[in-house]
Every structure is written in C-alpha cells, then in structure tokens.
Write a protein that holds these residues in place. Structure first.
Motif, PDB file in Angstrom:
ATOM      1  N   ARG A  61       0.834  -1.208   0.000  1.00 56.21           N
ATOM      2  CA  ARG A  61       0.000   0.000   0.000  1.00 56.21           C
ATOM      3  C   ARG A  61       0.866   1.255   0.000  1.00 56.21           C
ATOM      4  NH1 ARG A  61      -3.089  -3.007   3.803  1.00 56.21           N
ATOM      5  NH2 ARG A  61      -2.109  -1.856   5.519  1.00 56.21           N
ATOM      6  N   TRP A  62       1.948   1.197   0.764  1.00 51.54           N
ATOM      7  CA  TRP A  62       2.865   2.337   0.837  1.00 51.54           C
ATOM      8  C   TRP A  62       3.532   2.587  -0.521  1.00 51.54           C
ATOM      9  CZ3 TRP A  62       8.365   1.472   0.705  1.00 51.54           C
ATOM     10  CH2 TRP A  62       9.104   2.651   0.781  1.00 51.54           C
ATOM     11  N   MET A  63       3.985   1.525  -1.196  1.00 51.72           N
ATOM     12  CA  MET A  63       4.611   1.685  -2.512  1.00 51.72           C
ATOM     13  C   MET A  63       3.614   2.256  -3.512  1.00 51.72           C
ATOM     14  SD  MET A  63       7.291  -1.435  -3.206  1.00 51.72           S
ATOM     15  CE  MET A  63       6.122  -2.785  -3.016  1.00 51.72           C
ATOM     16  N   SER A  64       2.367   1.790  -3.440  1.00 53.11           N
ATOM     17  CA  SER A  64       1.340   2.305  -4.339  1.00 53.11           C
ATOM     18  C   SER A  64       1.108   3.788  -4.112  1.00 53.11           C
ATOM     19  CB  SER A  64       0.018   1.548  -4.145  1.00 53.11           C
ATOM     20  OG  SER A  64       0.152   0.196  -4.535  1.00 53.11           O
ATOM     21  N   ASP A  65       1.126   4.192  -2.847  1.00 50.84           N
ATOM     22  CA  ASP A  65       0.924   5.607  -2.520  1.00 50.84           C
ATOM     23  C   ASP A  65       2.075   6.462  -3.042  1.00 50.84           C
ATOM     24  OD1 ASP A  65      -0.544   7.754  -1.033  1.00 50.84           O
ATOM     25  OD2 ASP A  65       1.336   7.814   0.100  1.00 50.84           O
ATOM     26  N   VAL A  66       3.301   5.965  -2.906  1.00 48.13           N
ATOM     27  CA  VAL A  66       4.467   6.695  -3.421  1.00 48.13           C
ATOM     28  C   VAL A  66       4.338   6.877  -4.933  1.00 48.13           C
ATOM     29  CG1 VAL A  66       6.959   6.570  -3.835  1.00 48.13           C
ATOM     30  CG2 VAL A  66       6.043   5.973  -1.586  1.00 48.13           C
ATOM     31  N   ASN A  67       4.006   5.801  -5.647  1.00 45.55           N
ATOM     32  CA  ASN A  67       3.870   5.888  -7.099  1.00 45.55           C
ATOM     33  C   ASN A  67       2.705   6.793  -7.501  1.00 45.55           C
ATOM     34  OD1 ASN A  67       6.014   4.342  -8.160  1.00 45.55           O
ATOM     35  ND2 ASN A  67       4.947   2.432  -7.719  1.00 45.55           N
ATOM     36  N   HIS A  68       1.625   6.747  -6.737  1.00 44.17           N
ATOM     37  CA  HIS A  68       0.475   7.611  -7.017  1.00 44.17           C
ATOM     38  C   HIS A  68       0.862   9.081  -6.886  1.00 44.17           C
ATOM     39  CE1 HIS A  68      -3.445   9.503  -6.871  1.00 44.17           C
ATOM     40  NE2 HIS A  68      -3.187   9.924  -5.651  1.00 44.17           N
ATOM     41  N   ARG A  69       1.524   9.425  -5.776  1.00 39.90           N
ATOM     42  CA  ARG A  69       1.875  10.827  -5.546  1.00 39.90           C
ATOM     43  C   ARG A  69       2.918  11.323  -6.553  1.00 39.90           C
ATOM     44  NH1 ARG A  69       4.467  11.261  -1.123  1.00 39.90           N
ATOM     45  NH2 ARG A  69       4.384   9.132  -0.294  1.00 39.90           N
ATOM     46  N   LEU A  70       3.872  10.454  -6.887  1.00 34.41           N
ATOM     47  CA  LEU A  70       4.919  10.854  -7.832  1.00 34.41           C
ATOM     48  C   LEU A  70       4.345  11.076  -9.234  1.00 34.41           C
ATOM     49  CD1 LEU A  70       7.826  11.379  -8.622  1.00 34.41           C
ATOM     50  CD2 LEU A  70       8.206   8.902  -8.724  1.00 34.41           C
ATOM     51  N   THR A  71       3.510  10.158  -9.695  1.00 33.10           N
ATOM     52  CA  THR A  71       2.934  10.323 -11.033  1.00 33.10           C
ATOM     53  C   THR A  71       1.993  11.523 -11.093  1.00 33.10           C
ATOM     54  OG1 THR A  71       1.258   8.643 -10.464  1.00 33.10           O
ATOM     55  CG2 THR A  71       3.174   7.907 -11.719  1.00 33.10           C
ATOM     56  N   LYS A  72       1.279  11.790 -10.017  1.00 28.09           N
ATOM     57  CA  LYS A  72       0.408  12.967  -9.975  1.00 28.09           C
ATOM     58  C   LYS A  72       1.239  14.245 -10.059  1.00 28.09           C
ATOM     59  CE  LYS A  72      -3.338  15.163  -7.368  1.00 28.09           C
ATOM     60  NZ  LYS A  72      -2.790  16.536  -7.517  1.00 28.09           N
ATOM     61  N   GLN A 117       2.008   2.095 -15.092  1.00 26.72           N
ATOM     62  CA  GLN A 117       0.553   1.978 -15.203  1.00 26.72           C
ATOM     63  C   GLN A 117      -0.142   3.247 -14.716  1.00 26.72           C
ATOM     64  OE1 GLN A 117       0.144  -1.753 -12.897  1.00 26.72           O
ATOM     65  NE2 GLN A 117      -0.890  -2.598 -14.697  1.00 26.72           N
ATOM     66  N   PHE A 118       0.291   3.735 -13.542  1.00 24.65           N
ATOM     67  CA  PHE A 118      -0.320   4.942 -12.974  1.00 24.65           C
ATOM     68  C   PHE A 118      -0.105   6.142 -13.899  1.00 24.65           C
ATOM     69  CE2 PHE A 118      -0.224   3.739  -8.159  1.00 24.65           C
ATOM     70  CZ  PHE A 118      -1.103   2.705  -8.420  1.00 24.65           C
ATOM     71  N   LEU A 119       1.119   6.295 -14.397  1.00 23.00           N
ATOM     72  CA  LEU A 119       1.416   7.442 -15.258  1.00 23.00           C
ATOM     73  C   LEU A 119       0.610   7.368 -16.554  1.00 23.00           C
ATOM     74  CD1 LEU A 119       3.156  10.002 -15.559  1.00 23.00           C
ATOM     75  CD2 LEU A 119       4.840   8.606 -16.768  1.00 23.00           C
ATOM     76  N   THR A 120       0.492   6.182 -17.140  1.00 27.72           N
ATOM     77  CA  THR A 120      -0.256   6.012 -18.381  1.00 27.72           C
ATOM     78  C   THR A 120      -1.722   6.367 -18.186  1.00 27.72           C
ATOM     79  OG1 THR A 120       1.244   4.258 -19.122  1.00 27.72           O
ATOM     80  CG2 THR A 120      -0.927   4.362 -20.167  1.00 27.72           C
ATOM     81  N   TYR A 121      -2.302   5.884 -17.089  1.00 24.77           N
ATOM     82  CA  TYR A 121      -3.713   6.153 -16.798  1.00 24.77           C
ATOM     83  C   TYR A 121      -3.962   7.648 -16.616  1.00 24.77           C
ATOM     84  CZ  TYR A 121      -8.025   6.391 -14.037  1.00 24.77           C
ATOM     85  OH  TYR A 121      -9.270   6.719 -13.569  1.00 24.77           O
ATOM     86  N   LYS A 122      -3.103   8.295 -15.840  1.00 25.94           N
ATOM     87  CA  LYS A 122      -3.291   9.726 -15.564  1.00 25.94           C
ATOM     88  C   LYS A 122      -2.988  10.582 -16.788  1.00 25.94           C
ATOM     89  CE  LYS A 122      -2.338   8.957 -10.719  1.00 25.94           C
ATOM     90  NZ  LYS A 122      -1.362   9.039  -9.626  1.00 25.94           N
ATOM     91  N   ALA A 123      -2.022  10.154 -17.587  1.00 24.23           N
ATOM     92  CA  ALA A 123      -1.699  10.891 -18.803  1.00 24.23           C
ATOM     93  C   ALA A 123      -2.878  10.857 -19.775  1.00 24.23           C
ATOM     94  CB  ALA A 123      -0.448  10.303 -19.465  1.00 24.23           C
ATOM     95  N   ASN A 124      -3.517   9.702 -19.898  1.00 20.58           N
ATOM     96  CA  ASN A 124      -4.662   9.572 -20.801  1.00 20.58           C
ATOM     97  C   ASN A 124      -5.814  10.479 -20.384  1.00 20.58           C
ATOM     98  OD1 ASN A 124      -3.379   7.678 -22.403  1.00 20.58           O
ATOM     99  ND2 ASN A 124      -4.231   5.921 -21.303  1.00 20.58           N
ATOM    100  N   LEU A 125      -5.968  10.688 -19.084  1.00 21.69           N
ATOM    101  CA  LEU A 125      -7.019  11.572 -18.585  1.00 21.69           C
ATOM    102  C   LEU A 125      -6.667  13.044 -18.782  1.00 21.69           C
ATOM    103  CD1 LEU A 125      -7.949   9.836 -15.195  1.00 21.69           C
ATOM    104  CD2 LEU A 125      -9.221   9.754 -17.361  1.00 21.69           C
ATOM    105  N   ASN A 126      -5.402  13.318 -19.108  1.00 24.75           N
ATOM    106  CA  ASN A 126      -4.913  14.696 -19.202  1.00 24.75           C
ATOM    107  C   ASN A 126      -4.504  15.053 -20.632  1.00 24.75           C
ATOM    108  OD1 ASN A 126      -4.339  17.116 -17.786  1.00 24.75           O
ATOM    109  ND2 ASN A 126      -2.152  16.667 -17.879  1.00 24.75           N
ATOM    110  N   SER A 127      -5.092  14.354 -21.598  1.00 21.18           N
ATOM    111  CA  SER A 127      -4.775  14.592 -23.022  1.00 21.18           C
ATOM    112  C   SER A 127      -3.286  14.423 -23.305  1.00 21.18           C
ATOM    113  CB  SER A 127      -5.221  16.007 -23.442  1.00 21.18           C
ATOM    114  OG  SER A 127      -6.604  16.176 -23.251  1.00 21.18           O
ATOM    115  N   SER A 128      -2.662  13.499 -22.608  1.00 19.77           N
ATOM    116  CA  SER A 128      -1.242  13.216 -22.784  1.00 19.77           C
ATOM    117  C   SER A 128      -1.073  11.733 -23.093  1.00 19.77           C
ATOM    118  CB  SER A 128      -0.452  13.601 -21.529  1.00 19.77           C
ATOM    119  OG  SER A 128      -0.557  14.990 -21.270  1.00 19.77           O
ATOM    120  N   ALA A 129       0.160  11.296 -23.260  1.00 26.08           N
ATOM    121  CA  ALA A 129       0.396   9.895 -23.597  1.00 26.08           C
ATOM    122  C   ALA A 129       1.754   9.446 -23.074  1.00 26.08           C
ATOM    123  CB  ALA A 129       0.324   9.689 -25.103  1.00 26.08           C
TER     124      ALA A 129
END
Length: 202
Positions: A61-72, A117-129
């Motif tokens: 859970r901690w690793m997921s949170d780190v990746n979530h915050r970093l990609t955001k 995975q996180f970066l790809t998902y968030k990029a797609n929501l932000n008109s990015s790739a």
C-alpha cells in the motif's frame, strides 16, 4: 523519464530542464521493512507469520501511494498534451550482480511497472500519452556526440564522462536525456527509434 532507486524518476524535457526525485528516503524505509521481515521469519511462529502478511500488505500500500503521488506530481508539473517517454523494461533485469548484496532485493522488487501503469492512466485523462522506448545503451551513450561506451559511466560516483568529447553529467540525468531524445524521434514519426554502436540512432 529514467526510473531507478537512487532517483525514483529523473526527468529531462525538450527545454533542457531536469527534475530529479530522490529515492533515498524510500530506500531507507524499504530496508527497515526488509529487516523486520527477516526478524519475523527467523521466529517462525504463527503470530510472526501473521505479522509478515500484514507487513507485506502495508508495504504494498505504501509503494502504491508513493507511485500515485509521484505520477500525480509529474502530470501536474508538465500539464496536458505531454508525451512521456519511458524505457521499455520488459524482460530487462537490473544488474544486481553489480550492486551490493544488501540492495539486491530493493532493486528487483520496486514497483516500476506500477509507476508506468499509474502514469499512463493519468496521462490519458490529461490529453497526454506515455510511449516506451528501448532501454539499450541509454546509460552508456553521450547525448552530445553520440559516443556509446559503457566504461564512461562510473557507477560508484554516478557520473558519466565521455572519453571522446569530454561531456560530463550525472548518470541518471544522462539516461533521461537519451530517453527524451528517443521520445522526440518517436513523436516526429520515426518508427521504433533505438541506439546502436554502429550509429547514434537506428
């Protein structure tokens, strides 16, 4: 974006600006988890095994949170209509044989794919790739003259010094520069750009 442990993400953009996200705090915390797991495994009791399971879930859970915050943070910083280039780490194993034994677990077990995975998902929501480029030679190539020579990289000092043109850079930043270059070629329409020793780009 070059992914790693010393820097979770080393970024270099088309304007020549770099951003490095340190992974030192992350590495220290993972070592604490590793030590605690070793102590519980040595006990071998049922209660110790239950704690081991809970610790594993907590660490994930901690690793997921780190990746979530970093990609955001990356998405917020670079904004919409951005192309993020990452190394394709499929079937790539980190050179653990060149790393201290006490770091081998951290190197092979960090959630690099989840970051992607996180970066790809968030990029797609932000008109990015997100695009993936070959990882070969990205840490061995001089971004100024194109020279590829693995001995130019000093792993202990984390420094790349080109023996041809004299260019010097932090090795993580250098890898990000090369990844960015491949990403730019990809965006311009070049199919499957990659580095090789016969020419700077194939």
């Amino acid at each position: 974006i070059d992914r790693g442990l010393r820097f979770l993400a080393a970024c270099y953009d088309e304007k020549g600006k770099s951003i490095l996200f340190s992974g030192q705090k992350i590495l220290r915390k993972r070592r604490k988890y590793k030590k605690l797991r070793a102590e519980l495994q040595a006990k071998g009791t049922k209660s110790a095994k239950r704690r081991l399971k809970k610790i594993g879930q907590r660490e994930n859970r901690w690793m997921s949170d780190v990746n979530h915050r970093l990609t955001k943070t990356l998405i917020d910083h670079y904004g919409s209509n951005t192309i993020y280039a990452l190394e394709d780490l499929t079937d790539v194993r980190f050179a653990t044989e060149k790393s201290p034994k006490d770091q081998s677990y951290e190197i092979v077990s960090w959630a690099f794919y989840q970051f992607e995975q996180f970066l790809t998902y968030k990029a797609n929501l932000n008109s990015s790739a997100v695009v993936k480029v070959p990882a070969k030679y990205t840490s061995q190539r001089c971004p100024k003259c194109g020279r590829i020579h693995k001995d130019n990289r000093d792993h202990e000092l984390h420094l790349y010094t080109c023996d041809k043109c004299g260019y010097k850079s932090n090795d993580d930043r250098l890898a990000a520069m090369n990844i960015q270059f491949l990403g730019t070629l990809y965006r311009s329409g070049k199919e499957a750009p990659q580095f090789n020793k016969q020419a700077s780009v194939e």
